[in-house]
Enzyme design. Structure first.
Site, mmCIF file in Angstrom:
data_model
loop_
_atom_site.group_PDB
_atom_site.id
_atom_site.type_symbol
_atom_site.label_atom_id
_atom_site.label_comp_id
_atom_site.label_asym_id
_atom_site.label_seq_id
_atom_site.Cartn_x
_atom_site.Cartn_y
_atom_site.Cartn_z
ATOM 1 N N LYS A 21 39.766 5.247 7.555
ATOM 2 C CA LYS A 21 40.092 5.112 6.128
ATOM 3 C C LYS A 21 41.574 4.828 5.977
ATOM 4 O O LYS A 21 41.978 3.920 5.237
ATOM 5 C CB LYS A 21 39.747 6.406 5.372
ATOM 6 C CG LYS A 21 38.265 6.706 5.270
ATOM 7 C CD LYS A 21 38.049 7.967 4.435
ATOM 8 C CE LYS A 21 36.586 8.321 4.293
ATOM 9 N NZ LYS A 21 36.372 9.553 3.516
ATOM 10 N N GLU B 2 35.086 22.017 2.936
ATOM 11 C CA GLU B 2 33.636 21.860 3.000
ATOM 12 C C GLU B 2 33.161 21.054 1.797
ATOM 13 O O GLU B 2 33.448 21.413 0.649
ATOM 14 C CB GLU B 2 32.975 23.244 3.000
ATOM 15 C CG GLU B 2 31.569 23.183 3.537
ATOM 16 C CD GLU B 2 30.820 24.496 3.285
ATOM 17 O OE1 GLU B 2 29.580 24.449 3.210
ATOM 18 O OE2 GLU B 2 31.496 25.539 3.134
ATOM 19 N N ASP C 155 36.054 9.816 -0.989
ATOM 20 C CA ASP C 155 34.724 10.107 -0.475
ATOM 21 C C ASP C 155 33.915 8.824 -0.572
ATOM 22 O O ASP C 155 33.971 8.119 -1.581
ATOM 23 C CB ASP C 155 34.056 11.233 -1.274
ATOM 24 C CG ASP C 155 32.937 11.881 -0.473
ATOM 25 O OD1 ASP C 155 33.206 12.383 0.637
ATOM 26 O OD2 ASP C 155 31.776 11.874 -0.937
ATOM 27 N N GLY D 46 31.777 3.128 11.271
ATOM 28 C CA GLY D 46 30.601 3.680 10.595
ATOM 29 C C GLY D 46 29.423 2.719 10.564
ATOM 30 O O GLY D 46 29.026 2.146 11.578
ATOM 31 N N ASP E 246 29.210 -0.239 9.372
ATOM 32 C CA ASP E 246 29.546 -1.664 9.249
ATOM 33 C C ASP E 246 28.626 -2.603 10.050
ATOM 34 O O ASP E 246 28.213 -3.642 9.533
ATOM 35 C CB ASP E 246 31.015 -1.915 9.624
ATOM 36 C CG ASP E 246 31.960 -1.509 8.504
ATOM 37 O OD1 ASP E 246 31.504 -1.383 7.350
ATOM 38 O OD2 ASP E 246 33.160 -1.318 8.774
ATOM 39 N N HIS F 25 33.960 -2.038 -0.856
ATOM 40 C CA HIS F 25 34.067 -0.908 -1.784
ATOM 41 C C HIS F 25 35.471 -0.305 -1.711
ATOM 42 O O HIS F 25 36.119 -0.078 -2.708
ATOM 43 C CB HIS F 25 32.993 0.127 -1.436
ATOM 44 C CG HIS F 25 32.965 0.499 0.029
ATOM 45 N ND1 HIS F 25 32.982 -0.438 1.042
ATOM 46 C CD2 HIS F 25 32.952 1.708 0.658
ATOM 47 C CE1 HIS F 25 32.977 0.167 2.214
ATOM 48 N NE2 HIS F 25 32.957 1.466 2.009
HETATM 49 P P1 ITT Z 1 36.897 12.723 5.367
HETATM 50 O O1 ITT Z 1 35.864 13.523 4.611
HETATM 51 O O2 ITT Z 1 37.780 13.570 6.216
HETATM 52 O O3 ITT Z 1 37.648 11.770 4.478
HETATM 53 P P2 ITT Z 1 34.577 11.443 6.555
HETATM 54 O O4 ITT Z 1 34.377 10.357 7.566
HETATM 55 O O5 ITT Z 1 33.793 12.720 6.745
HETATM 56 O O6 ITT Z 1 36.136 11.767 6.443
HETATM 57 P P3 ITT Z 1 33.154 10.921 4.099
HETATM 58 O O7 ITT Z 1 32.672 12.321 3.958
HETATM 59 O O8 ITT Z 1 33.683 10.216 2.892
HETATM 60 O O9 ITT Z 1 34.338 10.829 5.159
HETATM 61 O O10 ITT Z 1 32.008 10.073 4.772
HETATM 62 C C1 ITT Z 1 32.064 8.706 4.741
HETATM 63 C C2 ITT Z 1 31.109 8.138 5.766
HETATM 64 O O11 ITT Z 1 30.464 6.999 5.197
HETATM 65 C C3 ITT Z 1 31.893 7.620 6.968
HETATM 66 O O12 ITT Z 1 32.012 8.598 7.978
HETATM 67 C C4 ITT Z 1 31.054 6.428 7.394
HETATM 68 O O13 ITT Z 1 30.000 6.846 8.205
HETATM 69 C C5 ITT Z 1 30.490 5.920 6.074
HETATM 70 N N1 ITT Z 1 31.387 4.882 5.521
HETATM 71 C C6 ITT Z 1 32.259 4.979 4.487
HETATM 72 N N2 ITT Z 1 32.933 3.842 4.299
HETATM 73 C C7 ITT Z 1 32.501 2.999 5.245
HETATM 74 C C8 ITT Z 1 32.825 1.677 5.579
HETATM 75 O O14 ITT Z 1 33.790 1.009 4.946
HETATM 76 N N3 ITT Z 1 32.175 1.113 6.600
HETATM 77 C C9 ITT Z 1 31.220 1.768 7.267
HETATM 78 N N4 ITT Z 1 30.865 3.027 7.035
HETATM 79 C C10 ITT Z 1 31.501 3.654 6.022
#
Ligand code: ITT
Length: 199
Positions: A12, A38, A67, A152, A154, A179
């Protein structure tokens, strides 16, 4: 400007920096601040606000919380806000490629492949002052992973306009339609407008 993003996800931060190169983004870990939040919210916005407020209360400076996730209507919106934890075993998150296969297996007999990414960002300036931005990107879940870019989901997310998966896009291509790219470009304007209050 130096801005803290309440995240543990380096992917991110990488995308934030690509889209807003004029700012420097730091994670709580970069500042040796523990980030053990959490996610108990039932929406992206609640979780993004929760993350940002958690760190704001520790540092008393502007914080961005983010998020995001992938929603598949044919799976009743799953993985949705549980995207990072999808398929986790005993609280241990799956590796990206394993989680992608888990999603593909769930969708093996599903014809309706529509899906959309969501990114919610919240800029917190005070305990009672915050701004919410939420954006999406539409696409289709592929039949198998393609490409090794991004992170993730992608490689299993096909964008019809681009004619390829997000995993096959260059960072510039992904950021121009994603997004997170869309939310970041609004965040850029918001930071510009609030710069005087963020010092
Ligand atoms: P933080 O909570 O610490 O920010 P996290 O990875 O746990 O990190 P989220 O709870 O927001 O973050 O989960 C987002 C998940 O959604 C991320 O781990 C990816 O699996 C997926 N995701 C989000 N944006 C994405 C993207 O641009 N491309 C691919 N997968 C994405």
């Amino acid at each position: 400007m130096d801005i803290v993003v309440a995240t543990g996800n380096k992917n991110k931060i990488r995308e934030f920096s690509q889209i807003m190169p004029e700012h420097r983004f730091f994670t709580p870990a970069d500042l040796n601040i523990e980030f053990d939040f959490e996610e108990t919210g039932s929406t992206y916005a609640e979780n993004a606000l929760g993350k940002a407020m958690y760190i704001y209360k520790k540092i008393g400076k502007p914080v961005i919380g983010e998020d995001s996730g992938l929603s598949v209507p044919a799976l009743n919106g799953e993985p949705g806000i549980y995207s990072a934890r999808y398929g986790a075993v005993n609280g241990v998150k799956l590796a990206d490629d394993v989680r992608n296969q888990y999603l593909l297996d769930k969708m093996k007999d599903i014809k309706d492949r529509r899906a959309f990414f969501v990114c919610c960002m919240v800029l917190v300036l005070g305990e009672y002052r915050y701004y919410v931005i939420q954006e999406t990107m539409d696409g289709l879940v592929t039949l198998k992973p393609e490409g090794s870019g991004g992170f993730g989901y992608d490689p299993v997310f096909y964008h019809e306009g681009a004619g390829k998966t997000a995993g096959e896009m260059t960072p510039e291509e992904k950021n121009s339609i994603s997004h997170r790219g869309r939310a970041c470009s609004k965040m850029k304007l918001l930071i510009q407008a609030l710069a005087g209050e963020m010092k």
